[in-house]
Design a protein around this motif. Structure first.
Motif, PDB file in Angstrom:
ATOM      1  N   ASP A 161       0.806  -1.217   0.000  1.00 49.04           N
ATOM      2  CA  ASP A 161       0.000   0.000   0.000  1.00 49.04           C
ATOM      3  C   ASP A 161       0.841   1.271   0.000  1.00 49.04           C
ATOM      4  O   ASP A 161       0.400   2.322   0.444  1.00 49.04           O
ATOM      5  CB  ASP A 161      -0.940  -0.002   1.218  1.00 49.04           C
ATOM      6  CG  ASP A 161      -2.089   0.985   1.046  1.00 49.04           C
ATOM      7  OD1 ASP A 161      -2.516   1.192  -0.106  1.00 49.04           O
ATOM      8  OD2 ASP A 161      -2.525   1.564   2.056  1.00 49.04           O
ATOM      9  N   HIS A 162       2.062   1.183  -0.473  1.00 46.35           N
ATOM     10  CA  HIS A 162       2.924   2.360  -0.562  1.00 46.35           C
ATOM     11  C   HIS A 162       3.018   2.801  -2.018  1.00 46.35           C
ATOM     12  O   HIS A 162       2.899   1.987  -2.933  1.00 46.35           O
ATOM     13  CB  HIS A 162       4.318   2.040  -0.003  1.00 46.35           C
ATOM     14  CG  HIS A 162       5.176   3.248   0.178  1.00 46.35           C
ATOM     15  ND1 HIS A 162       5.923   3.792  -0.834  1.00 46.35           N
ATOM     16  CD2 HIS A 162       5.400   4.029   1.275  1.00 46.35           C
ATOM     17  CE1 HIS A 162       6.581   4.855  -0.384  1.00 46.35           C
ATOM     18  NE2 HIS A 162       6.275   5.016   0.897  1.00 46.35           N
ATOM     19  N   GLY A 163       3.250   4.093  -2.214  1.00 49.22           N
ATOM     20  CA  GLY A 163       3.261   4.642  -3.564  1.00 49.22           C
ATOM     21  C   GLY A 163       4.176   3.925  -4.535  1.00 49.22           C
ATOM     22  O   GLY A 163       3.810   3.662  -5.676  1.00 49.22           O
ATOM     23  N   LYS A 164       5.392   3.554  -4.074  1.00 45.72           N
ATOM     24  CA  LYS A 164       6.346   2.893  -4.978  1.00 45.72           C
ATOM     25  C   LYS A 164       5.805   1.559  -5.475  1.00 45.72           C
ATOM     26  O   LYS A 164       6.106   1.134  -6.591  1.00 45.72           O
ATOM     27  CB  LYS A 164       7.689   2.686  -4.280  1.00 45.72           C
ATOM     28  CG  LYS A 164       7.644   1.746  -3.087  1.00 45.72           C
ATOM     29  CD  LYS A 164       9.007   1.611  -2.422  1.00 45.72           C
ATOM     30  CE  LYS A 164       8.951   0.651  -1.224  1.00 45.72           C
ATOM     31  NZ  LYS A 164      10.255   0.550  -0.541  1.00 45.72           N
ATOM     32  N   TRP A 165       4.998   0.895  -4.628  1.00 45.89           N
ATOM     33  CA  TRP A 165       4.429  -0.384  -5.038  1.00 45.89           C
ATOM     34  C   TRP A 165       3.349  -0.199  -6.098  1.00 45.89           C
ATOM     35  O   TRP A 165       3.168  -1.049  -6.963  1.00 45.89           O
ATOM     36  CB  TRP A 165       3.885  -1.132  -3.827  1.00 45.89           C
ATOM     37  CG  TRP A 165       4.956  -1.570  -2.874  1.00 45.89           C
ATOM     38  CD1 TRP A 165       5.217  -1.072  -1.626  1.00 45.89           C
ATOM     39  CD2 TRP A 165       5.966  -2.570  -3.110  1.00 45.89           C
ATOM     40  NE1 TRP A 165       6.288  -1.704  -1.062  1.00 45.89           N
ATOM     41  CE2 TRP A 165       6.771  -2.634  -1.950  1.00 45.89           C
ATOM     42  CE3 TRP A 165       6.249  -3.423  -4.176  1.00 45.89           C
ATOM     43  CZ2 TRP A 165       7.845  -3.520  -1.836  1.00 45.89           C
ATOM     44  CZ3 TRP A 165       7.317  -4.300  -4.067  1.00 45.89           C
ATOM     45  CH2 TRP A 165       8.097  -4.345  -2.909  1.00 45.89           C
ATOM     46  N   TYR A 166       2.626   0.903  -6.023  1.00 42.79           N
ATOM     47  CA  TYR A 166       1.630   1.193  -7.053  1.00 42.79           C
ATOM     48  C   TYR A 166       2.320   1.436  -8.396  1.00 42.79           C
ATOM     49  O   TYR A 166       1.807   1.033  -9.447  1.00 42.79           O
ATOM     50  CB  TYR A 166       0.770   2.398  -6.664  1.00 42.79           C
ATOM     51  CG  TYR A 166      -0.345   2.052  -5.723  1.00 42.79           C
ATOM     52  CD1 TYR A 166      -1.597   1.651  -6.202  1.00 42.79           C
ATOM     53  CD2 TYR A 166      -0.158   2.089  -4.346  1.00 42.79           C
ATOM     54  CE1 TYR A 166      -2.624   1.315  -5.337  1.00 42.79           C
ATOM     55  CE2 TYR A 166      -1.182   1.749  -3.463  1.00 42.79           C
ATOM     56  CZ  TYR A 166      -2.407   1.359  -3.971  1.00 42.79           C
ATOM     57  OH  TYR A 166      -3.420   1.019  -3.113  1.00 42.79           O
ATOM     58  N   PHE A 167       3.471   2.083  -8.351  1.00 44.46           N
ATOM     59  CA  PHE A 167       4.226   2.292  -9.584  1.00 44.46           C
ATOM     60  C   PHE A 167       4.691   0.956 -10.163  1.00 44.46           C
ATOM     61  O   PHE A 167       4.568   0.705 -11.364  1.00 44.46           O
ATOM     62  CB  PHE A 167       5.439   3.193  -9.310  1.00 44.46           C
ATOM     63  CG  PHE A 167       6.300   3.429 -10.527  1.00 44.46           C
ATOM     64  CD1 PHE A 167       5.873   4.278 -11.547  1.00 44.46           C
ATOM     65  CD2 PHE A 167       7.524   2.795 -10.657  1.00 44.46           C
ATOM     66  CE1 PHE A 167       6.665   4.489 -12.670  1.00 44.46           C
ATOM     67  CE2 PHE A 167       8.319   2.997 -11.768  1.00 44.46           C
ATOM     68  CZ  PHE A 167       7.890   3.854 -12.785  1.00 44.46           C
ATOM     69  N   LEU A 168       5.199   0.074  -9.291  1.00 39.80           N
ATOM     70  CA  LEU A 168       5.645  -1.251  -9.744  1.00 39.80           C
ATOM     71  C   LEU A 168       4.459  -2.065 -10.266  1.00 39.80           C
ATOM     72  O   LEU A 168       4.581  -2.777 -11.281  1.00 39.80           O
ATOM     73  CB  LEU A 168       6.328  -1.986  -8.591  1.00 39.80           C
ATOM     74  CG  LEU A 168       6.996  -3.325  -8.934  1.00 39.80           C
ATOM     75  CD1 LEU A 168       8.078  -3.135  -9.980  1.00 39.80           C
ATOM     76  CD2 LEU A 168       7.579  -3.969  -7.672  1.00 39.80           C
TER      77      LEU A 168
END
Length: 494
Positions: A161-168
């Motif tokens: 649920d962190h922004g970098k994971w949404y990018f990935l």
């Protein structure tokens, strides 16, 4: 292994780690898929992907020398394998097996966030079965590739649920879309869902931020596929081939949406039953995400108006999670079911058993496990030193790869593309219609050798004009030199 699978206790399931699960899934997938490693092809599309990939390995970007109606990541998967391992059916099918096992592993990971490890394990196991059996699924299809990438993205969406994971997540969704374009439907559906969730739960700002990052990931992946074409000054053919051609082809086809109705009705009945019996918690966010993904893919089937067996690979991981949860609550946990489960597990791989018999028979009769006209016909051609310049495979076109030659023209990469007039403007092809292309192949290139299939028209039986032309031309200018199983080898008279 079968006995161990059935006798796993609840405590044993709790102790499962991902490495053990992956090992079991890979071994099951390998057992089911191994006898098909030696087939020339299971589905003709796989042959086209291999030919396109080989052209890329030879230094030609997809769509520049050979052409097909698929995005480039599908070809890249095959190209990497060929580049590292050479021309190997076994390497391609082995990595296809690994792809199936990994997809099932990430399905397991998704399920553990919603249900017990026991449910997750059996969902993953049946994910292997459904991606490997019941149709032309034993080869490596674009659906296997795109579903793997999408399942990884969905796993990240459910667990991080962190922004970098949404990018990935966006990167993986982009890879999925650039393997098969219809996966844009569930991505769009997820975008709408998160906007709705943001409004209703007063977290619109956070959701917009995450959606932006996910969107950047999707766009970034798509842009990366354009870079090689940009450096060669060929971005137009990239755009035309990947986006314009599929839209034009889709618009030119009429397939009734009613063809997808049985699948829609069956899934709707299941969801209704699960809701009424409270077998699935439809208020759960992870469940809602899986529903959106499933609905998005099914909507793409409705829009296409057809549902081939291998299309369903794209929905299996997501519907199986929901189905597994429902079954675990509906079916009582009794030891009496263990013998039934054992029988079921033994019967499911029936196609694999038959193929094991087939390759053993082929080894005894022909001295090789490798089988199929796509292998035997090229072997005959090489053994008898037949001319292969401009050879024309109207069937068994994996033979181009086996012989180490290209199709006679760009449009002939997949034999059926020859008749698709609507695609010619996007191929940068000198001829503008299928009849012109066929006449060019037969009357200008004049292939000395032509391969067809016994008992089957060269083109679809509805294409009367094409079949009338080539039947007459073959009767006048060619003689049937040999029949290899169902493969017909014609030799030019002049």
């Amino acid at each position: 292994m079968l006995k161990k699978l059935i006798s796993l206790s609840s405590s044993n399931y709790k102790n499962l780690d991902w490495k053990t699960v992956l090992l079991i899934l890979f071994l099951v997938a390998f057992f089911i898929r191994f006898p098909f490693f030696f087939r020339d092809y299971v589905d003709r599309d796989e042959s086209t992907f291999i030919i396109m990939a080989q052209s890329w390995v030879n230094g030609h970007l997809p769509y520049t020398k050979l052409w097909d109606l698929k995005p480039p990541i599908t070809f890249l998967f095959f190209a990497v394998i060929i580049k590292i391992f050479g021309k190997s059916f076994i390497a391609i099918r082995l990595f296809g097996t690994l792809l199936v096992a990994l997809t099932a592993l990430f399905t397991y990971g998704m399920t553990t966030k919603i249900a017990s490890k026991k449910v997750a394990f059996w969902v993953a196991l049946f994910c292997v079965f459904f991606q490997s059996l019941f149709g032309s699924l034993q080869g490596v299809m674009s659906e296997h590739i795109c579903t793997f990438f999408f399942t990884v993205g969905a796993y990240l969406l459910l667990t991080k649920d962190h922004g970098k994971w949404y990018f990935l997540t966006g990167l993986f969704f982009g890879l999925s879309i650039m393997s098969k374009l219809n996966m844009a439907y569930p991505v769009l559906g997820l975008g709408i869902y998160f906007l709705w969730e943001g409004f209703t739960h007063k977290r619109l700002k956070a959701n917009l931020k995450n959606l932006t990052l996910m969107g950047l990931g999707v766009i970034g992946t798509i842009a990366l596929t354009a870079l090689p074409y940009y450096f060669e000054g060929k971005t137009q053919i990239w755009w035309q081939s990947i986006f314009e051609a599929p839209l034009a082809y889709s618009d030119s086809q009429f397939h009734s949406p009613l063809k997808s109705l049985p699948f829609i009705l069956a899934s709707t009945l299941f969801f209704y039953f699960a809701y009424r019996k409270e077998l699935v918690n439809f208020k759960s966010k992870p469940i809602q995400i899986l529903l959106i993904i499933f609905s998005g893919v099914m909507l793409s089937f409705v829009q296409a108006g057809k549902v081939n067996g291998h299309y369903l690979i794209q929905v299996y991981p997501f519907i199986l999670v929901l189905f597994g949860i429902a079954i675990s609550k509906f079916v009582p946990h009794k030891k009496v079911f263990k013998p039934l489960v054992a029988v079921l597990l033994l019967l499911i791989p029936m196609e694999a058993y038959l193929e094991y018999v087939n390759i053993a028979k082929n080894k005894i009769e022909k001295g090789s496990f490798f089988n199929g006209e796509g292998i035997d016909v090229p072997s005959y051609i090489e053994a008898n030193s037949l001319e292969i310049k401009n050879i024309f495979f109207t069937e068994y076109h994996i033979g181009y790869w086996v012989l180490g030659v290209d199709p006679p023209t760009t449009a002939a990469t997949h034999p059926s593309n020859i008749t698709r007039d609507v695609l010619y403007p996007y191929m940068e092809n000198p001829r503008k219609t299928g009849i012109e292309e066929l006449q060019y192949i037969m009357e200008v290139l004049k292939p000395k050798t032509l391969v067809a299939r016994k008992g089957k028209k060269i083109f679809d039986k509805k294409l009367v004009r094409y079949n009338t032309y080539i039947d007459a031309y073959l009767a006048k200018n060619y003689t049937l030199l040999a029949t290899v199983d169902r493969g017909l080898i014609y030799q030019r008279l002049e």
